[in-house]
Design a protein around this motif. Sequence first.
Motif, PDB file in Angstrom:
ATOM      1  N   ASN A  62     -10.602   3.876  15.841  1.00 47.65           N
ATOM      2  CA  ASN A  62     -10.190   3.333  14.366  1.00 47.65           C
ATOM      3  C   ASN A  62      -9.629   2.110  14.813  1.00 47.65           C
ATOM      4  O   ASN A  62      -9.869   0.982  13.819  1.00 47.65           O
ATOM      5  N   GLN A 116     -11.568  -0.868  12.538  1.00 52.82           N
ATOM      6  CA  GLN A 116     -11.092  -1.607  11.429  1.00 52.82           C
ATOM      7  C   GLN A 116     -10.917  -3.002  11.683  1.00 52.82           C
ATOM      8  O   GLN A 116     -10.721  -3.751  10.897  1.00 52.82           O
ATOM      9  N   ARG A 118     -14.138   3.219   7.930  1.00 55.48           N
ATOM     10  CA  ARG A 118     -13.416   2.173   6.855  1.00 55.48           C
ATOM     11  C   ARG A 118     -13.033   2.737   5.527  1.00 55.48           C
ATOM     12  O   ARG A 118     -12.514   2.001   4.479  1.00 55.48           O
ATOM     13  N   GLY A 119     -13.723   3.970   5.241  1.00 56.37           N
ATOM     14  CA  GLY A 119     -13.489   4.555   3.962  1.00 56.37           C
ATOM     15  C   GLY A 119     -12.121   5.281   3.878  1.00 56.37           C
ATOM     16  O   GLY A 119     -11.037   4.991   4.323  1.00 56.37           O
ATOM     17  N   ASN A 120     -12.099   6.671   3.322  1.00 51.73           N
ATOM     18  CA  ASN A 120     -11.017   7.153   3.064  1.00 51.73           C
ATOM     19  C   ASN A 120     -10.871   8.719   4.068  1.00 51.73           C
ATOM     20  O   ASN A 120     -10.355   9.460   4.020  1.00 51.73           O
ATOM     21  N   TRP A 121     -11.595   8.531   5.349  1.00 49.83           N
ATOM     22  CA  TRP A 121     -11.442   9.403   6.182  1.00 49.83           C
ATOM     23  C   TRP A 121     -10.234   9.708   6.883  1.00 49.83           C
ATOM     24  O   TRP A 121      -9.501   8.535   7.268  1.00 49.83           O
ATOM     25  N   THR A 122      -9.640  10.745   6.933  1.00 47.24           N
ATOM     26  CA  THR A 122      -8.239  10.902   7.735  1.00 47.24           C
ATOM     27  C   THR A 122      -8.294  11.997   8.498  1.00 47.24           C
ATOM     28  O   THR A 122      -9.304  12.984   8.494  1.00 47.24           O
ATOM     29  N   TYR A 160      -7.409  15.532  10.186  1.00 43.65           N
ATOM     30  CA  TYR A 160      -7.323  16.579   9.428  1.00 43.65           C
ATOM     31  C   TYR A 160      -6.325  17.682   9.865  1.00 43.65           C
ATOM     32  O   TYR A 160      -6.068  18.725   9.087  1.00 43.65           O
TER      33      TYR A 160
END
Length: 487
Positions: A101, A105, A118-122, A124
């Motif tokens: 990350n 980033q 760079r999107g909304n992946w987090t 889990y």
Amino acid sequence: MIPSLVVISISTLILTPAATATTLSSTFPSTRIAQQVFDGDNFLKYDGIRGPYVDRKSYGISRDPPPQCTVDQVVMVKRHGERYPASGEGPSIEVALKKVNSTVQSLESGKGDLDFLRGNWTYYVPSDCYEAETFTGPYAGLAEAYSHGQQYRARYAHLWTNNSSSSSAPLVLPLFAAEYQRIIDTARRFGEGFVGEENYSTQAAMNLVSESSSRGADSLTPSCHQDDSTARDKCNAYPYRLPQFDAAAERLNAQYKGLNLSWSDVVTLMTMAAYELNARSESKWIDVFTTDEWVSFSYIWDVNFYYCAGPGNKYIRAVGANYLSASLSLLQQGPSAAGSLFFNFAHDSNISPIIAALDIANPPQDLPTDRVAFDLQQHWRITDIIPMGGRLTIERLNCSAGSALGAAGIYVRLVLNEAVVPLRSCQDGPGYSCSLQRYAEFVQGLPVFADECAVPPDEPQHLDFWWNYTTSSKENWHRGERCNGLA
């Protein structure tokens, strides 16, 4: 990227309607039979048993009992359902994710396989949920266990109906769970699916079997006090370094300047990707790695279980024989004396010794650690043996009519992850089953666990809990440590 690898819904065969000939019990379809085989494209066959349940590839033998036979007794052992990563895996996953990350980033732009970060992946895993059953997504462990209970109620309803000696007395289904929270959760959800949630409080009885080594042979998680040092060294050498992992690291490092992933980081990230499907409907991480890399990832888990809890360890057959010897006694006593349904729940490493003792998947020689042995992997493929929620079901068949397939009498059939798997040395009954007499001879020829594994004389020498269980619902909602958000 590997768009050719697909994830198929739980218990769904990857076959077109025209390709179902191998699953039919009687006749082949008159329509054109598909000439493609799709099982090799299923990602769940390459996830190293870190991801969702998947059926074993069938030999083509009907899952239903032969026409002249009925199932009159069932002994099942099931692995816990889909879960989050183990607590021992969590720190390395978090370190590898932080490395990836921070690098991705920090770059203004890119056209690499990790750009989705760079999107909304987090990540889990909820707080405090390492080790726990998953409860979200289509492959959730708690949902899989419930669905499995429903499926077995439909399949074995005739045994449940006949289990009561009095029509006025409530039926009580004993459940036997190794005393570990995610295993207990799996057993509870399976029980709720089998008897119905509204009946679980009165018609099920959770029996907790301690995992303490002092239980000796009277355990679902028996410990061997003998050590195969050669197997242990190979077991402890995991993860095994294969060139495909170096290739993955080189590719990703070339895409993102300063990333500096190692081959072991790659294995960690692949592990994390497989687990993600247990909590979500998809994982973008799957396509980060190539098909070849996933093949290697699957194989190193084959090797790990082969030496840690499989036939690569010379004492493992004795460990598995403990369960088989006791279950043979149930089969010999029969349903009228012993009972009809015995549902057990344990860990993957407690089930693989049973498979090793049965010799239904053992390769003809040891697995190498420096390359993928495709010929040997066709025998010992761990995703076919103990996926999340995997199960070995032993059926006692009562066959009323004799034929060229066997005389009338009692037979034993093995069903591994919903595929019938015959014993190699005995197929003298209908549906490639084995007569109880010959099955008994096979099991009685296995090493004795208490002797081979040096069980101390002051500890139980035999598995006995199936004959001394409670019908109380006291432990039906046993609560140990719970993860954040898990009801």
